[in-house]
Design an enzyme around this catalytic site. Structure first.
Site, PDB file in Angstrom:
ATOM      1  N   SER A  86      -4.762  -3.946 -17.509  1.00 37.11           N
ATOM      2  CA  SER A  86      -4.221  -4.569 -18.721  1.00 37.11           C
ATOM      3  C   SER A  86      -4.637  -6.024 -18.840  1.00 37.11           C
ATOM      4  O   SER A  86      -4.479  -6.630 -19.913  1.00 37.11           O
ATOM      5  CB  SER A  86      -2.690  -4.470 -18.717  1.00 37.11           C
ATOM      6  OG  SER A  86      -2.149  -5.216 -17.626  1.00 37.11           O
ATOM      7  N   ARG A 135       2.601  -0.022 -16.462  1.00 34.14           N
ATOM      8  CA  ARG A 135       3.007  -0.401 -17.810  1.00 34.14           C
ATOM      9  C   ARG A 135       2.640   0.628 -18.879  1.00 34.14           C
ATOM     10  O   ARG A 135       2.977   0.445 -20.042  1.00 34.14           O
ATOM     11  CB  ARG A 135       2.373  -1.752 -18.183  1.00 34.14           C
ATOM     12  CG  ARG A 135       2.828  -2.893 -17.294  1.00 34.14           C
ATOM     13  CD  ARG A 135       2.072  -4.169 -17.600  1.00 34.14           C
ATOM     14  NE  ARG A 135       2.529  -5.282 -16.787  1.00 34.14           N
ATOM     15  CZ  ARG A 135       2.127  -5.520 -15.547  1.00 34.14           C
ATOM     16  NH1 ARG A 135       1.242  -4.728 -14.976  1.00 34.14           N
ATOM     17  NH2 ARG A 135       2.592  -6.560 -14.868  1.00 34.14           N
ATOM     18  N   CYS A 177       5.205  -7.975   9.035  1.00 38.07           N
ATOM     19  CA  CYS A 177       6.491  -8.631   9.224  1.00 38.07           C
ATOM     20  C   CYS A 177       6.475  -9.949   8.455  1.00 38.07           C
ATOM     21  O   CYS A 177       5.536 -10.745   8.581  1.00 38.07           O
ATOM     22  CB  CYS A 177       6.753  -8.883  10.708  1.00 38.07           C
ATOM     23  SG  CYS A 177       8.256  -9.863  11.014  1.00 38.07           S
ATOM     24  N   ALA A 227      -4.830  -0.282 -12.238  1.00 37.00           N
ATOM     25  CA  ALA A 227      -4.156   0.983 -11.950  1.00 37.00           C
ATOM     26  C   ALA A 227      -4.745   2.150 -12.726  1.00 37.00           C
ATOM     27  O   ALA A 227      -4.671   3.302 -12.280  1.00 37.00           O
ATOM     28  CB  ALA A 227      -2.667   0.853 -12.264  1.00 37.00           C
ATOM     29  N   HIS A 253      -4.499  -7.482  -4.186  1.00 35.62           N
ATOM     30  CA  HIS A 253      -3.048  -7.292  -4.107  1.00 35.62           C
ATOM     31  C   HIS A 253      -2.623  -6.590  -2.828  1.00 35.62           C
ATOM     32  O   HIS A 253      -1.498  -6.101  -2.735  1.00 35.62           O
ATOM     33  CB  HIS A 253      -2.544  -6.527  -5.333  1.00 35.62           C
ATOM     34  CG  HIS A 253      -2.638  -7.309  -6.598  1.00 35.62           C
ATOM     35  ND1 HIS A 253      -2.575  -6.749  -7.861  1.00 35.62           N
ATOM     36  CD2 HIS A 253      -2.798  -8.646  -6.815  1.00 35.62           C
ATOM     37  CE1 HIS A 253      -2.686  -7.695  -8.780  1.00 35.62           C
ATOM     38  NE2 HIS A 253      -2.835  -8.853  -8.173  1.00 35.62           N
TER      39      HIS A 253
END
Length: 254
Positions: A196, A34, A129, A22, A121
């Site tokens: 992280s 975080r 669905c 991120a 991810h």
């Protein structure tokens, strides 16, 4: 280590696999999870939106999740210096793959070849669905939300819809995961940027690369569990570090 003292072996590496977290997108206005201003730091209850069991069991969680998706910064965000540096790395012929933990699509928007971007991810740009696995463009479903459907069901089977992202408790796509592992095994340099390195199995790719003989460089503001395994750790801002790293590897300023 700093940008001014980059390792002298960087120009000698061949292929590079990059793991993005991120942190690479915060300069584009997308908060991490975080960090000091992270989504979960400011609102610990928001973590429920990212847990599959809670999402399936509780309509109110889904309603809140759809509101968050509608207001997500990804729709207006623009790629930043870090994203563009990786495009330069690709054009220099040194990029094997980008394994991204991000769902925002900014790497592709910057100009990276989608075939080289492995979204471990998933992506917020698509809706799936949970019952029939039909896929729909996210803007089509958000239009239904804006029209008053707070928790829009699947138009095909009536099942629960969710962004095509990986929630806690949800399995990764095995095809994508294998591609990520192969990219880690087959590179000369594994570069972890803005992550992280606490979420598995993405974090474990550092070990996969290191055990296969790759050099490891970590660029992150805070310590990670894999720092001792790395050949170099840089704490400086990604927007400054990544262009310098790419220039050192490719020999071409980014």
């Amino acid at each position: 280590m700093s940008v001014s003292t980059l390792p002298d072996w960087l120009p000698k590496v061949g292929s590079v696999t990059v793991l993005c977290g991120a942190g690479i997108s915060t300069d584009s206005g997308i908060p991490d999870f975080r960090g000091p201003n992270g989504v979960w730091t400011k609102d610990p209850a928001a973590a429920k939106l990212f847990t599959l069991d809670n999402y399936v069991a509780d309509r109110e969680v889904r309603v809140r999740a759809w509101g968050n998706r509608r207001d997500h910064a990804a729709w207006t965000a623009e790629p930043n210096t870090g994203h563009r540096a990786l495009v330069h790395l690709e054009r220099a012929g040194r990029l094997r793959a980008i394994v991204t933990q991000n769902i925002d699509g900014l790497q592709q928007k910057a100009g990276s070849d989608p075939e080289k971007v492995l979204e471990i991810h998933g992506t917020i740009w698509t809706v799936e669905c949970l019952s029939c696995h039909d896929r729909t463009p996210m803007p089509d479903v958000l239009a239904r939300v804006d029209a008053g459907e707070a928790d829009p069901p699947c138009l095909r089977c009536g099942g629960i819809l969710k962004s095509a992202t990986i929630s806690f408790g949800q399995s990764l796509d095995p095809v994508v995961l294998r591609a990520c592992q192969q990219a880690a095994k087959g590179c000369d340099l594994f570069l972890a940027v803005g992550t992280s390195l606490t979420v598995q199995p993405a974090a474990g790719l550092v070990e996969v690369a290191a055990y296969a003989g790759a050099r490891v460089v970590i660029v992150n503001a805070d310590p990670t569990p894999y720092d001792l395994m790395a050949d170099a750790v840089l704490r400086e801002p990604i927007g400054a570090v990544l262009p310098a790293l790419v220039a050192a590897v490719s020999g071409v300023p980014s």
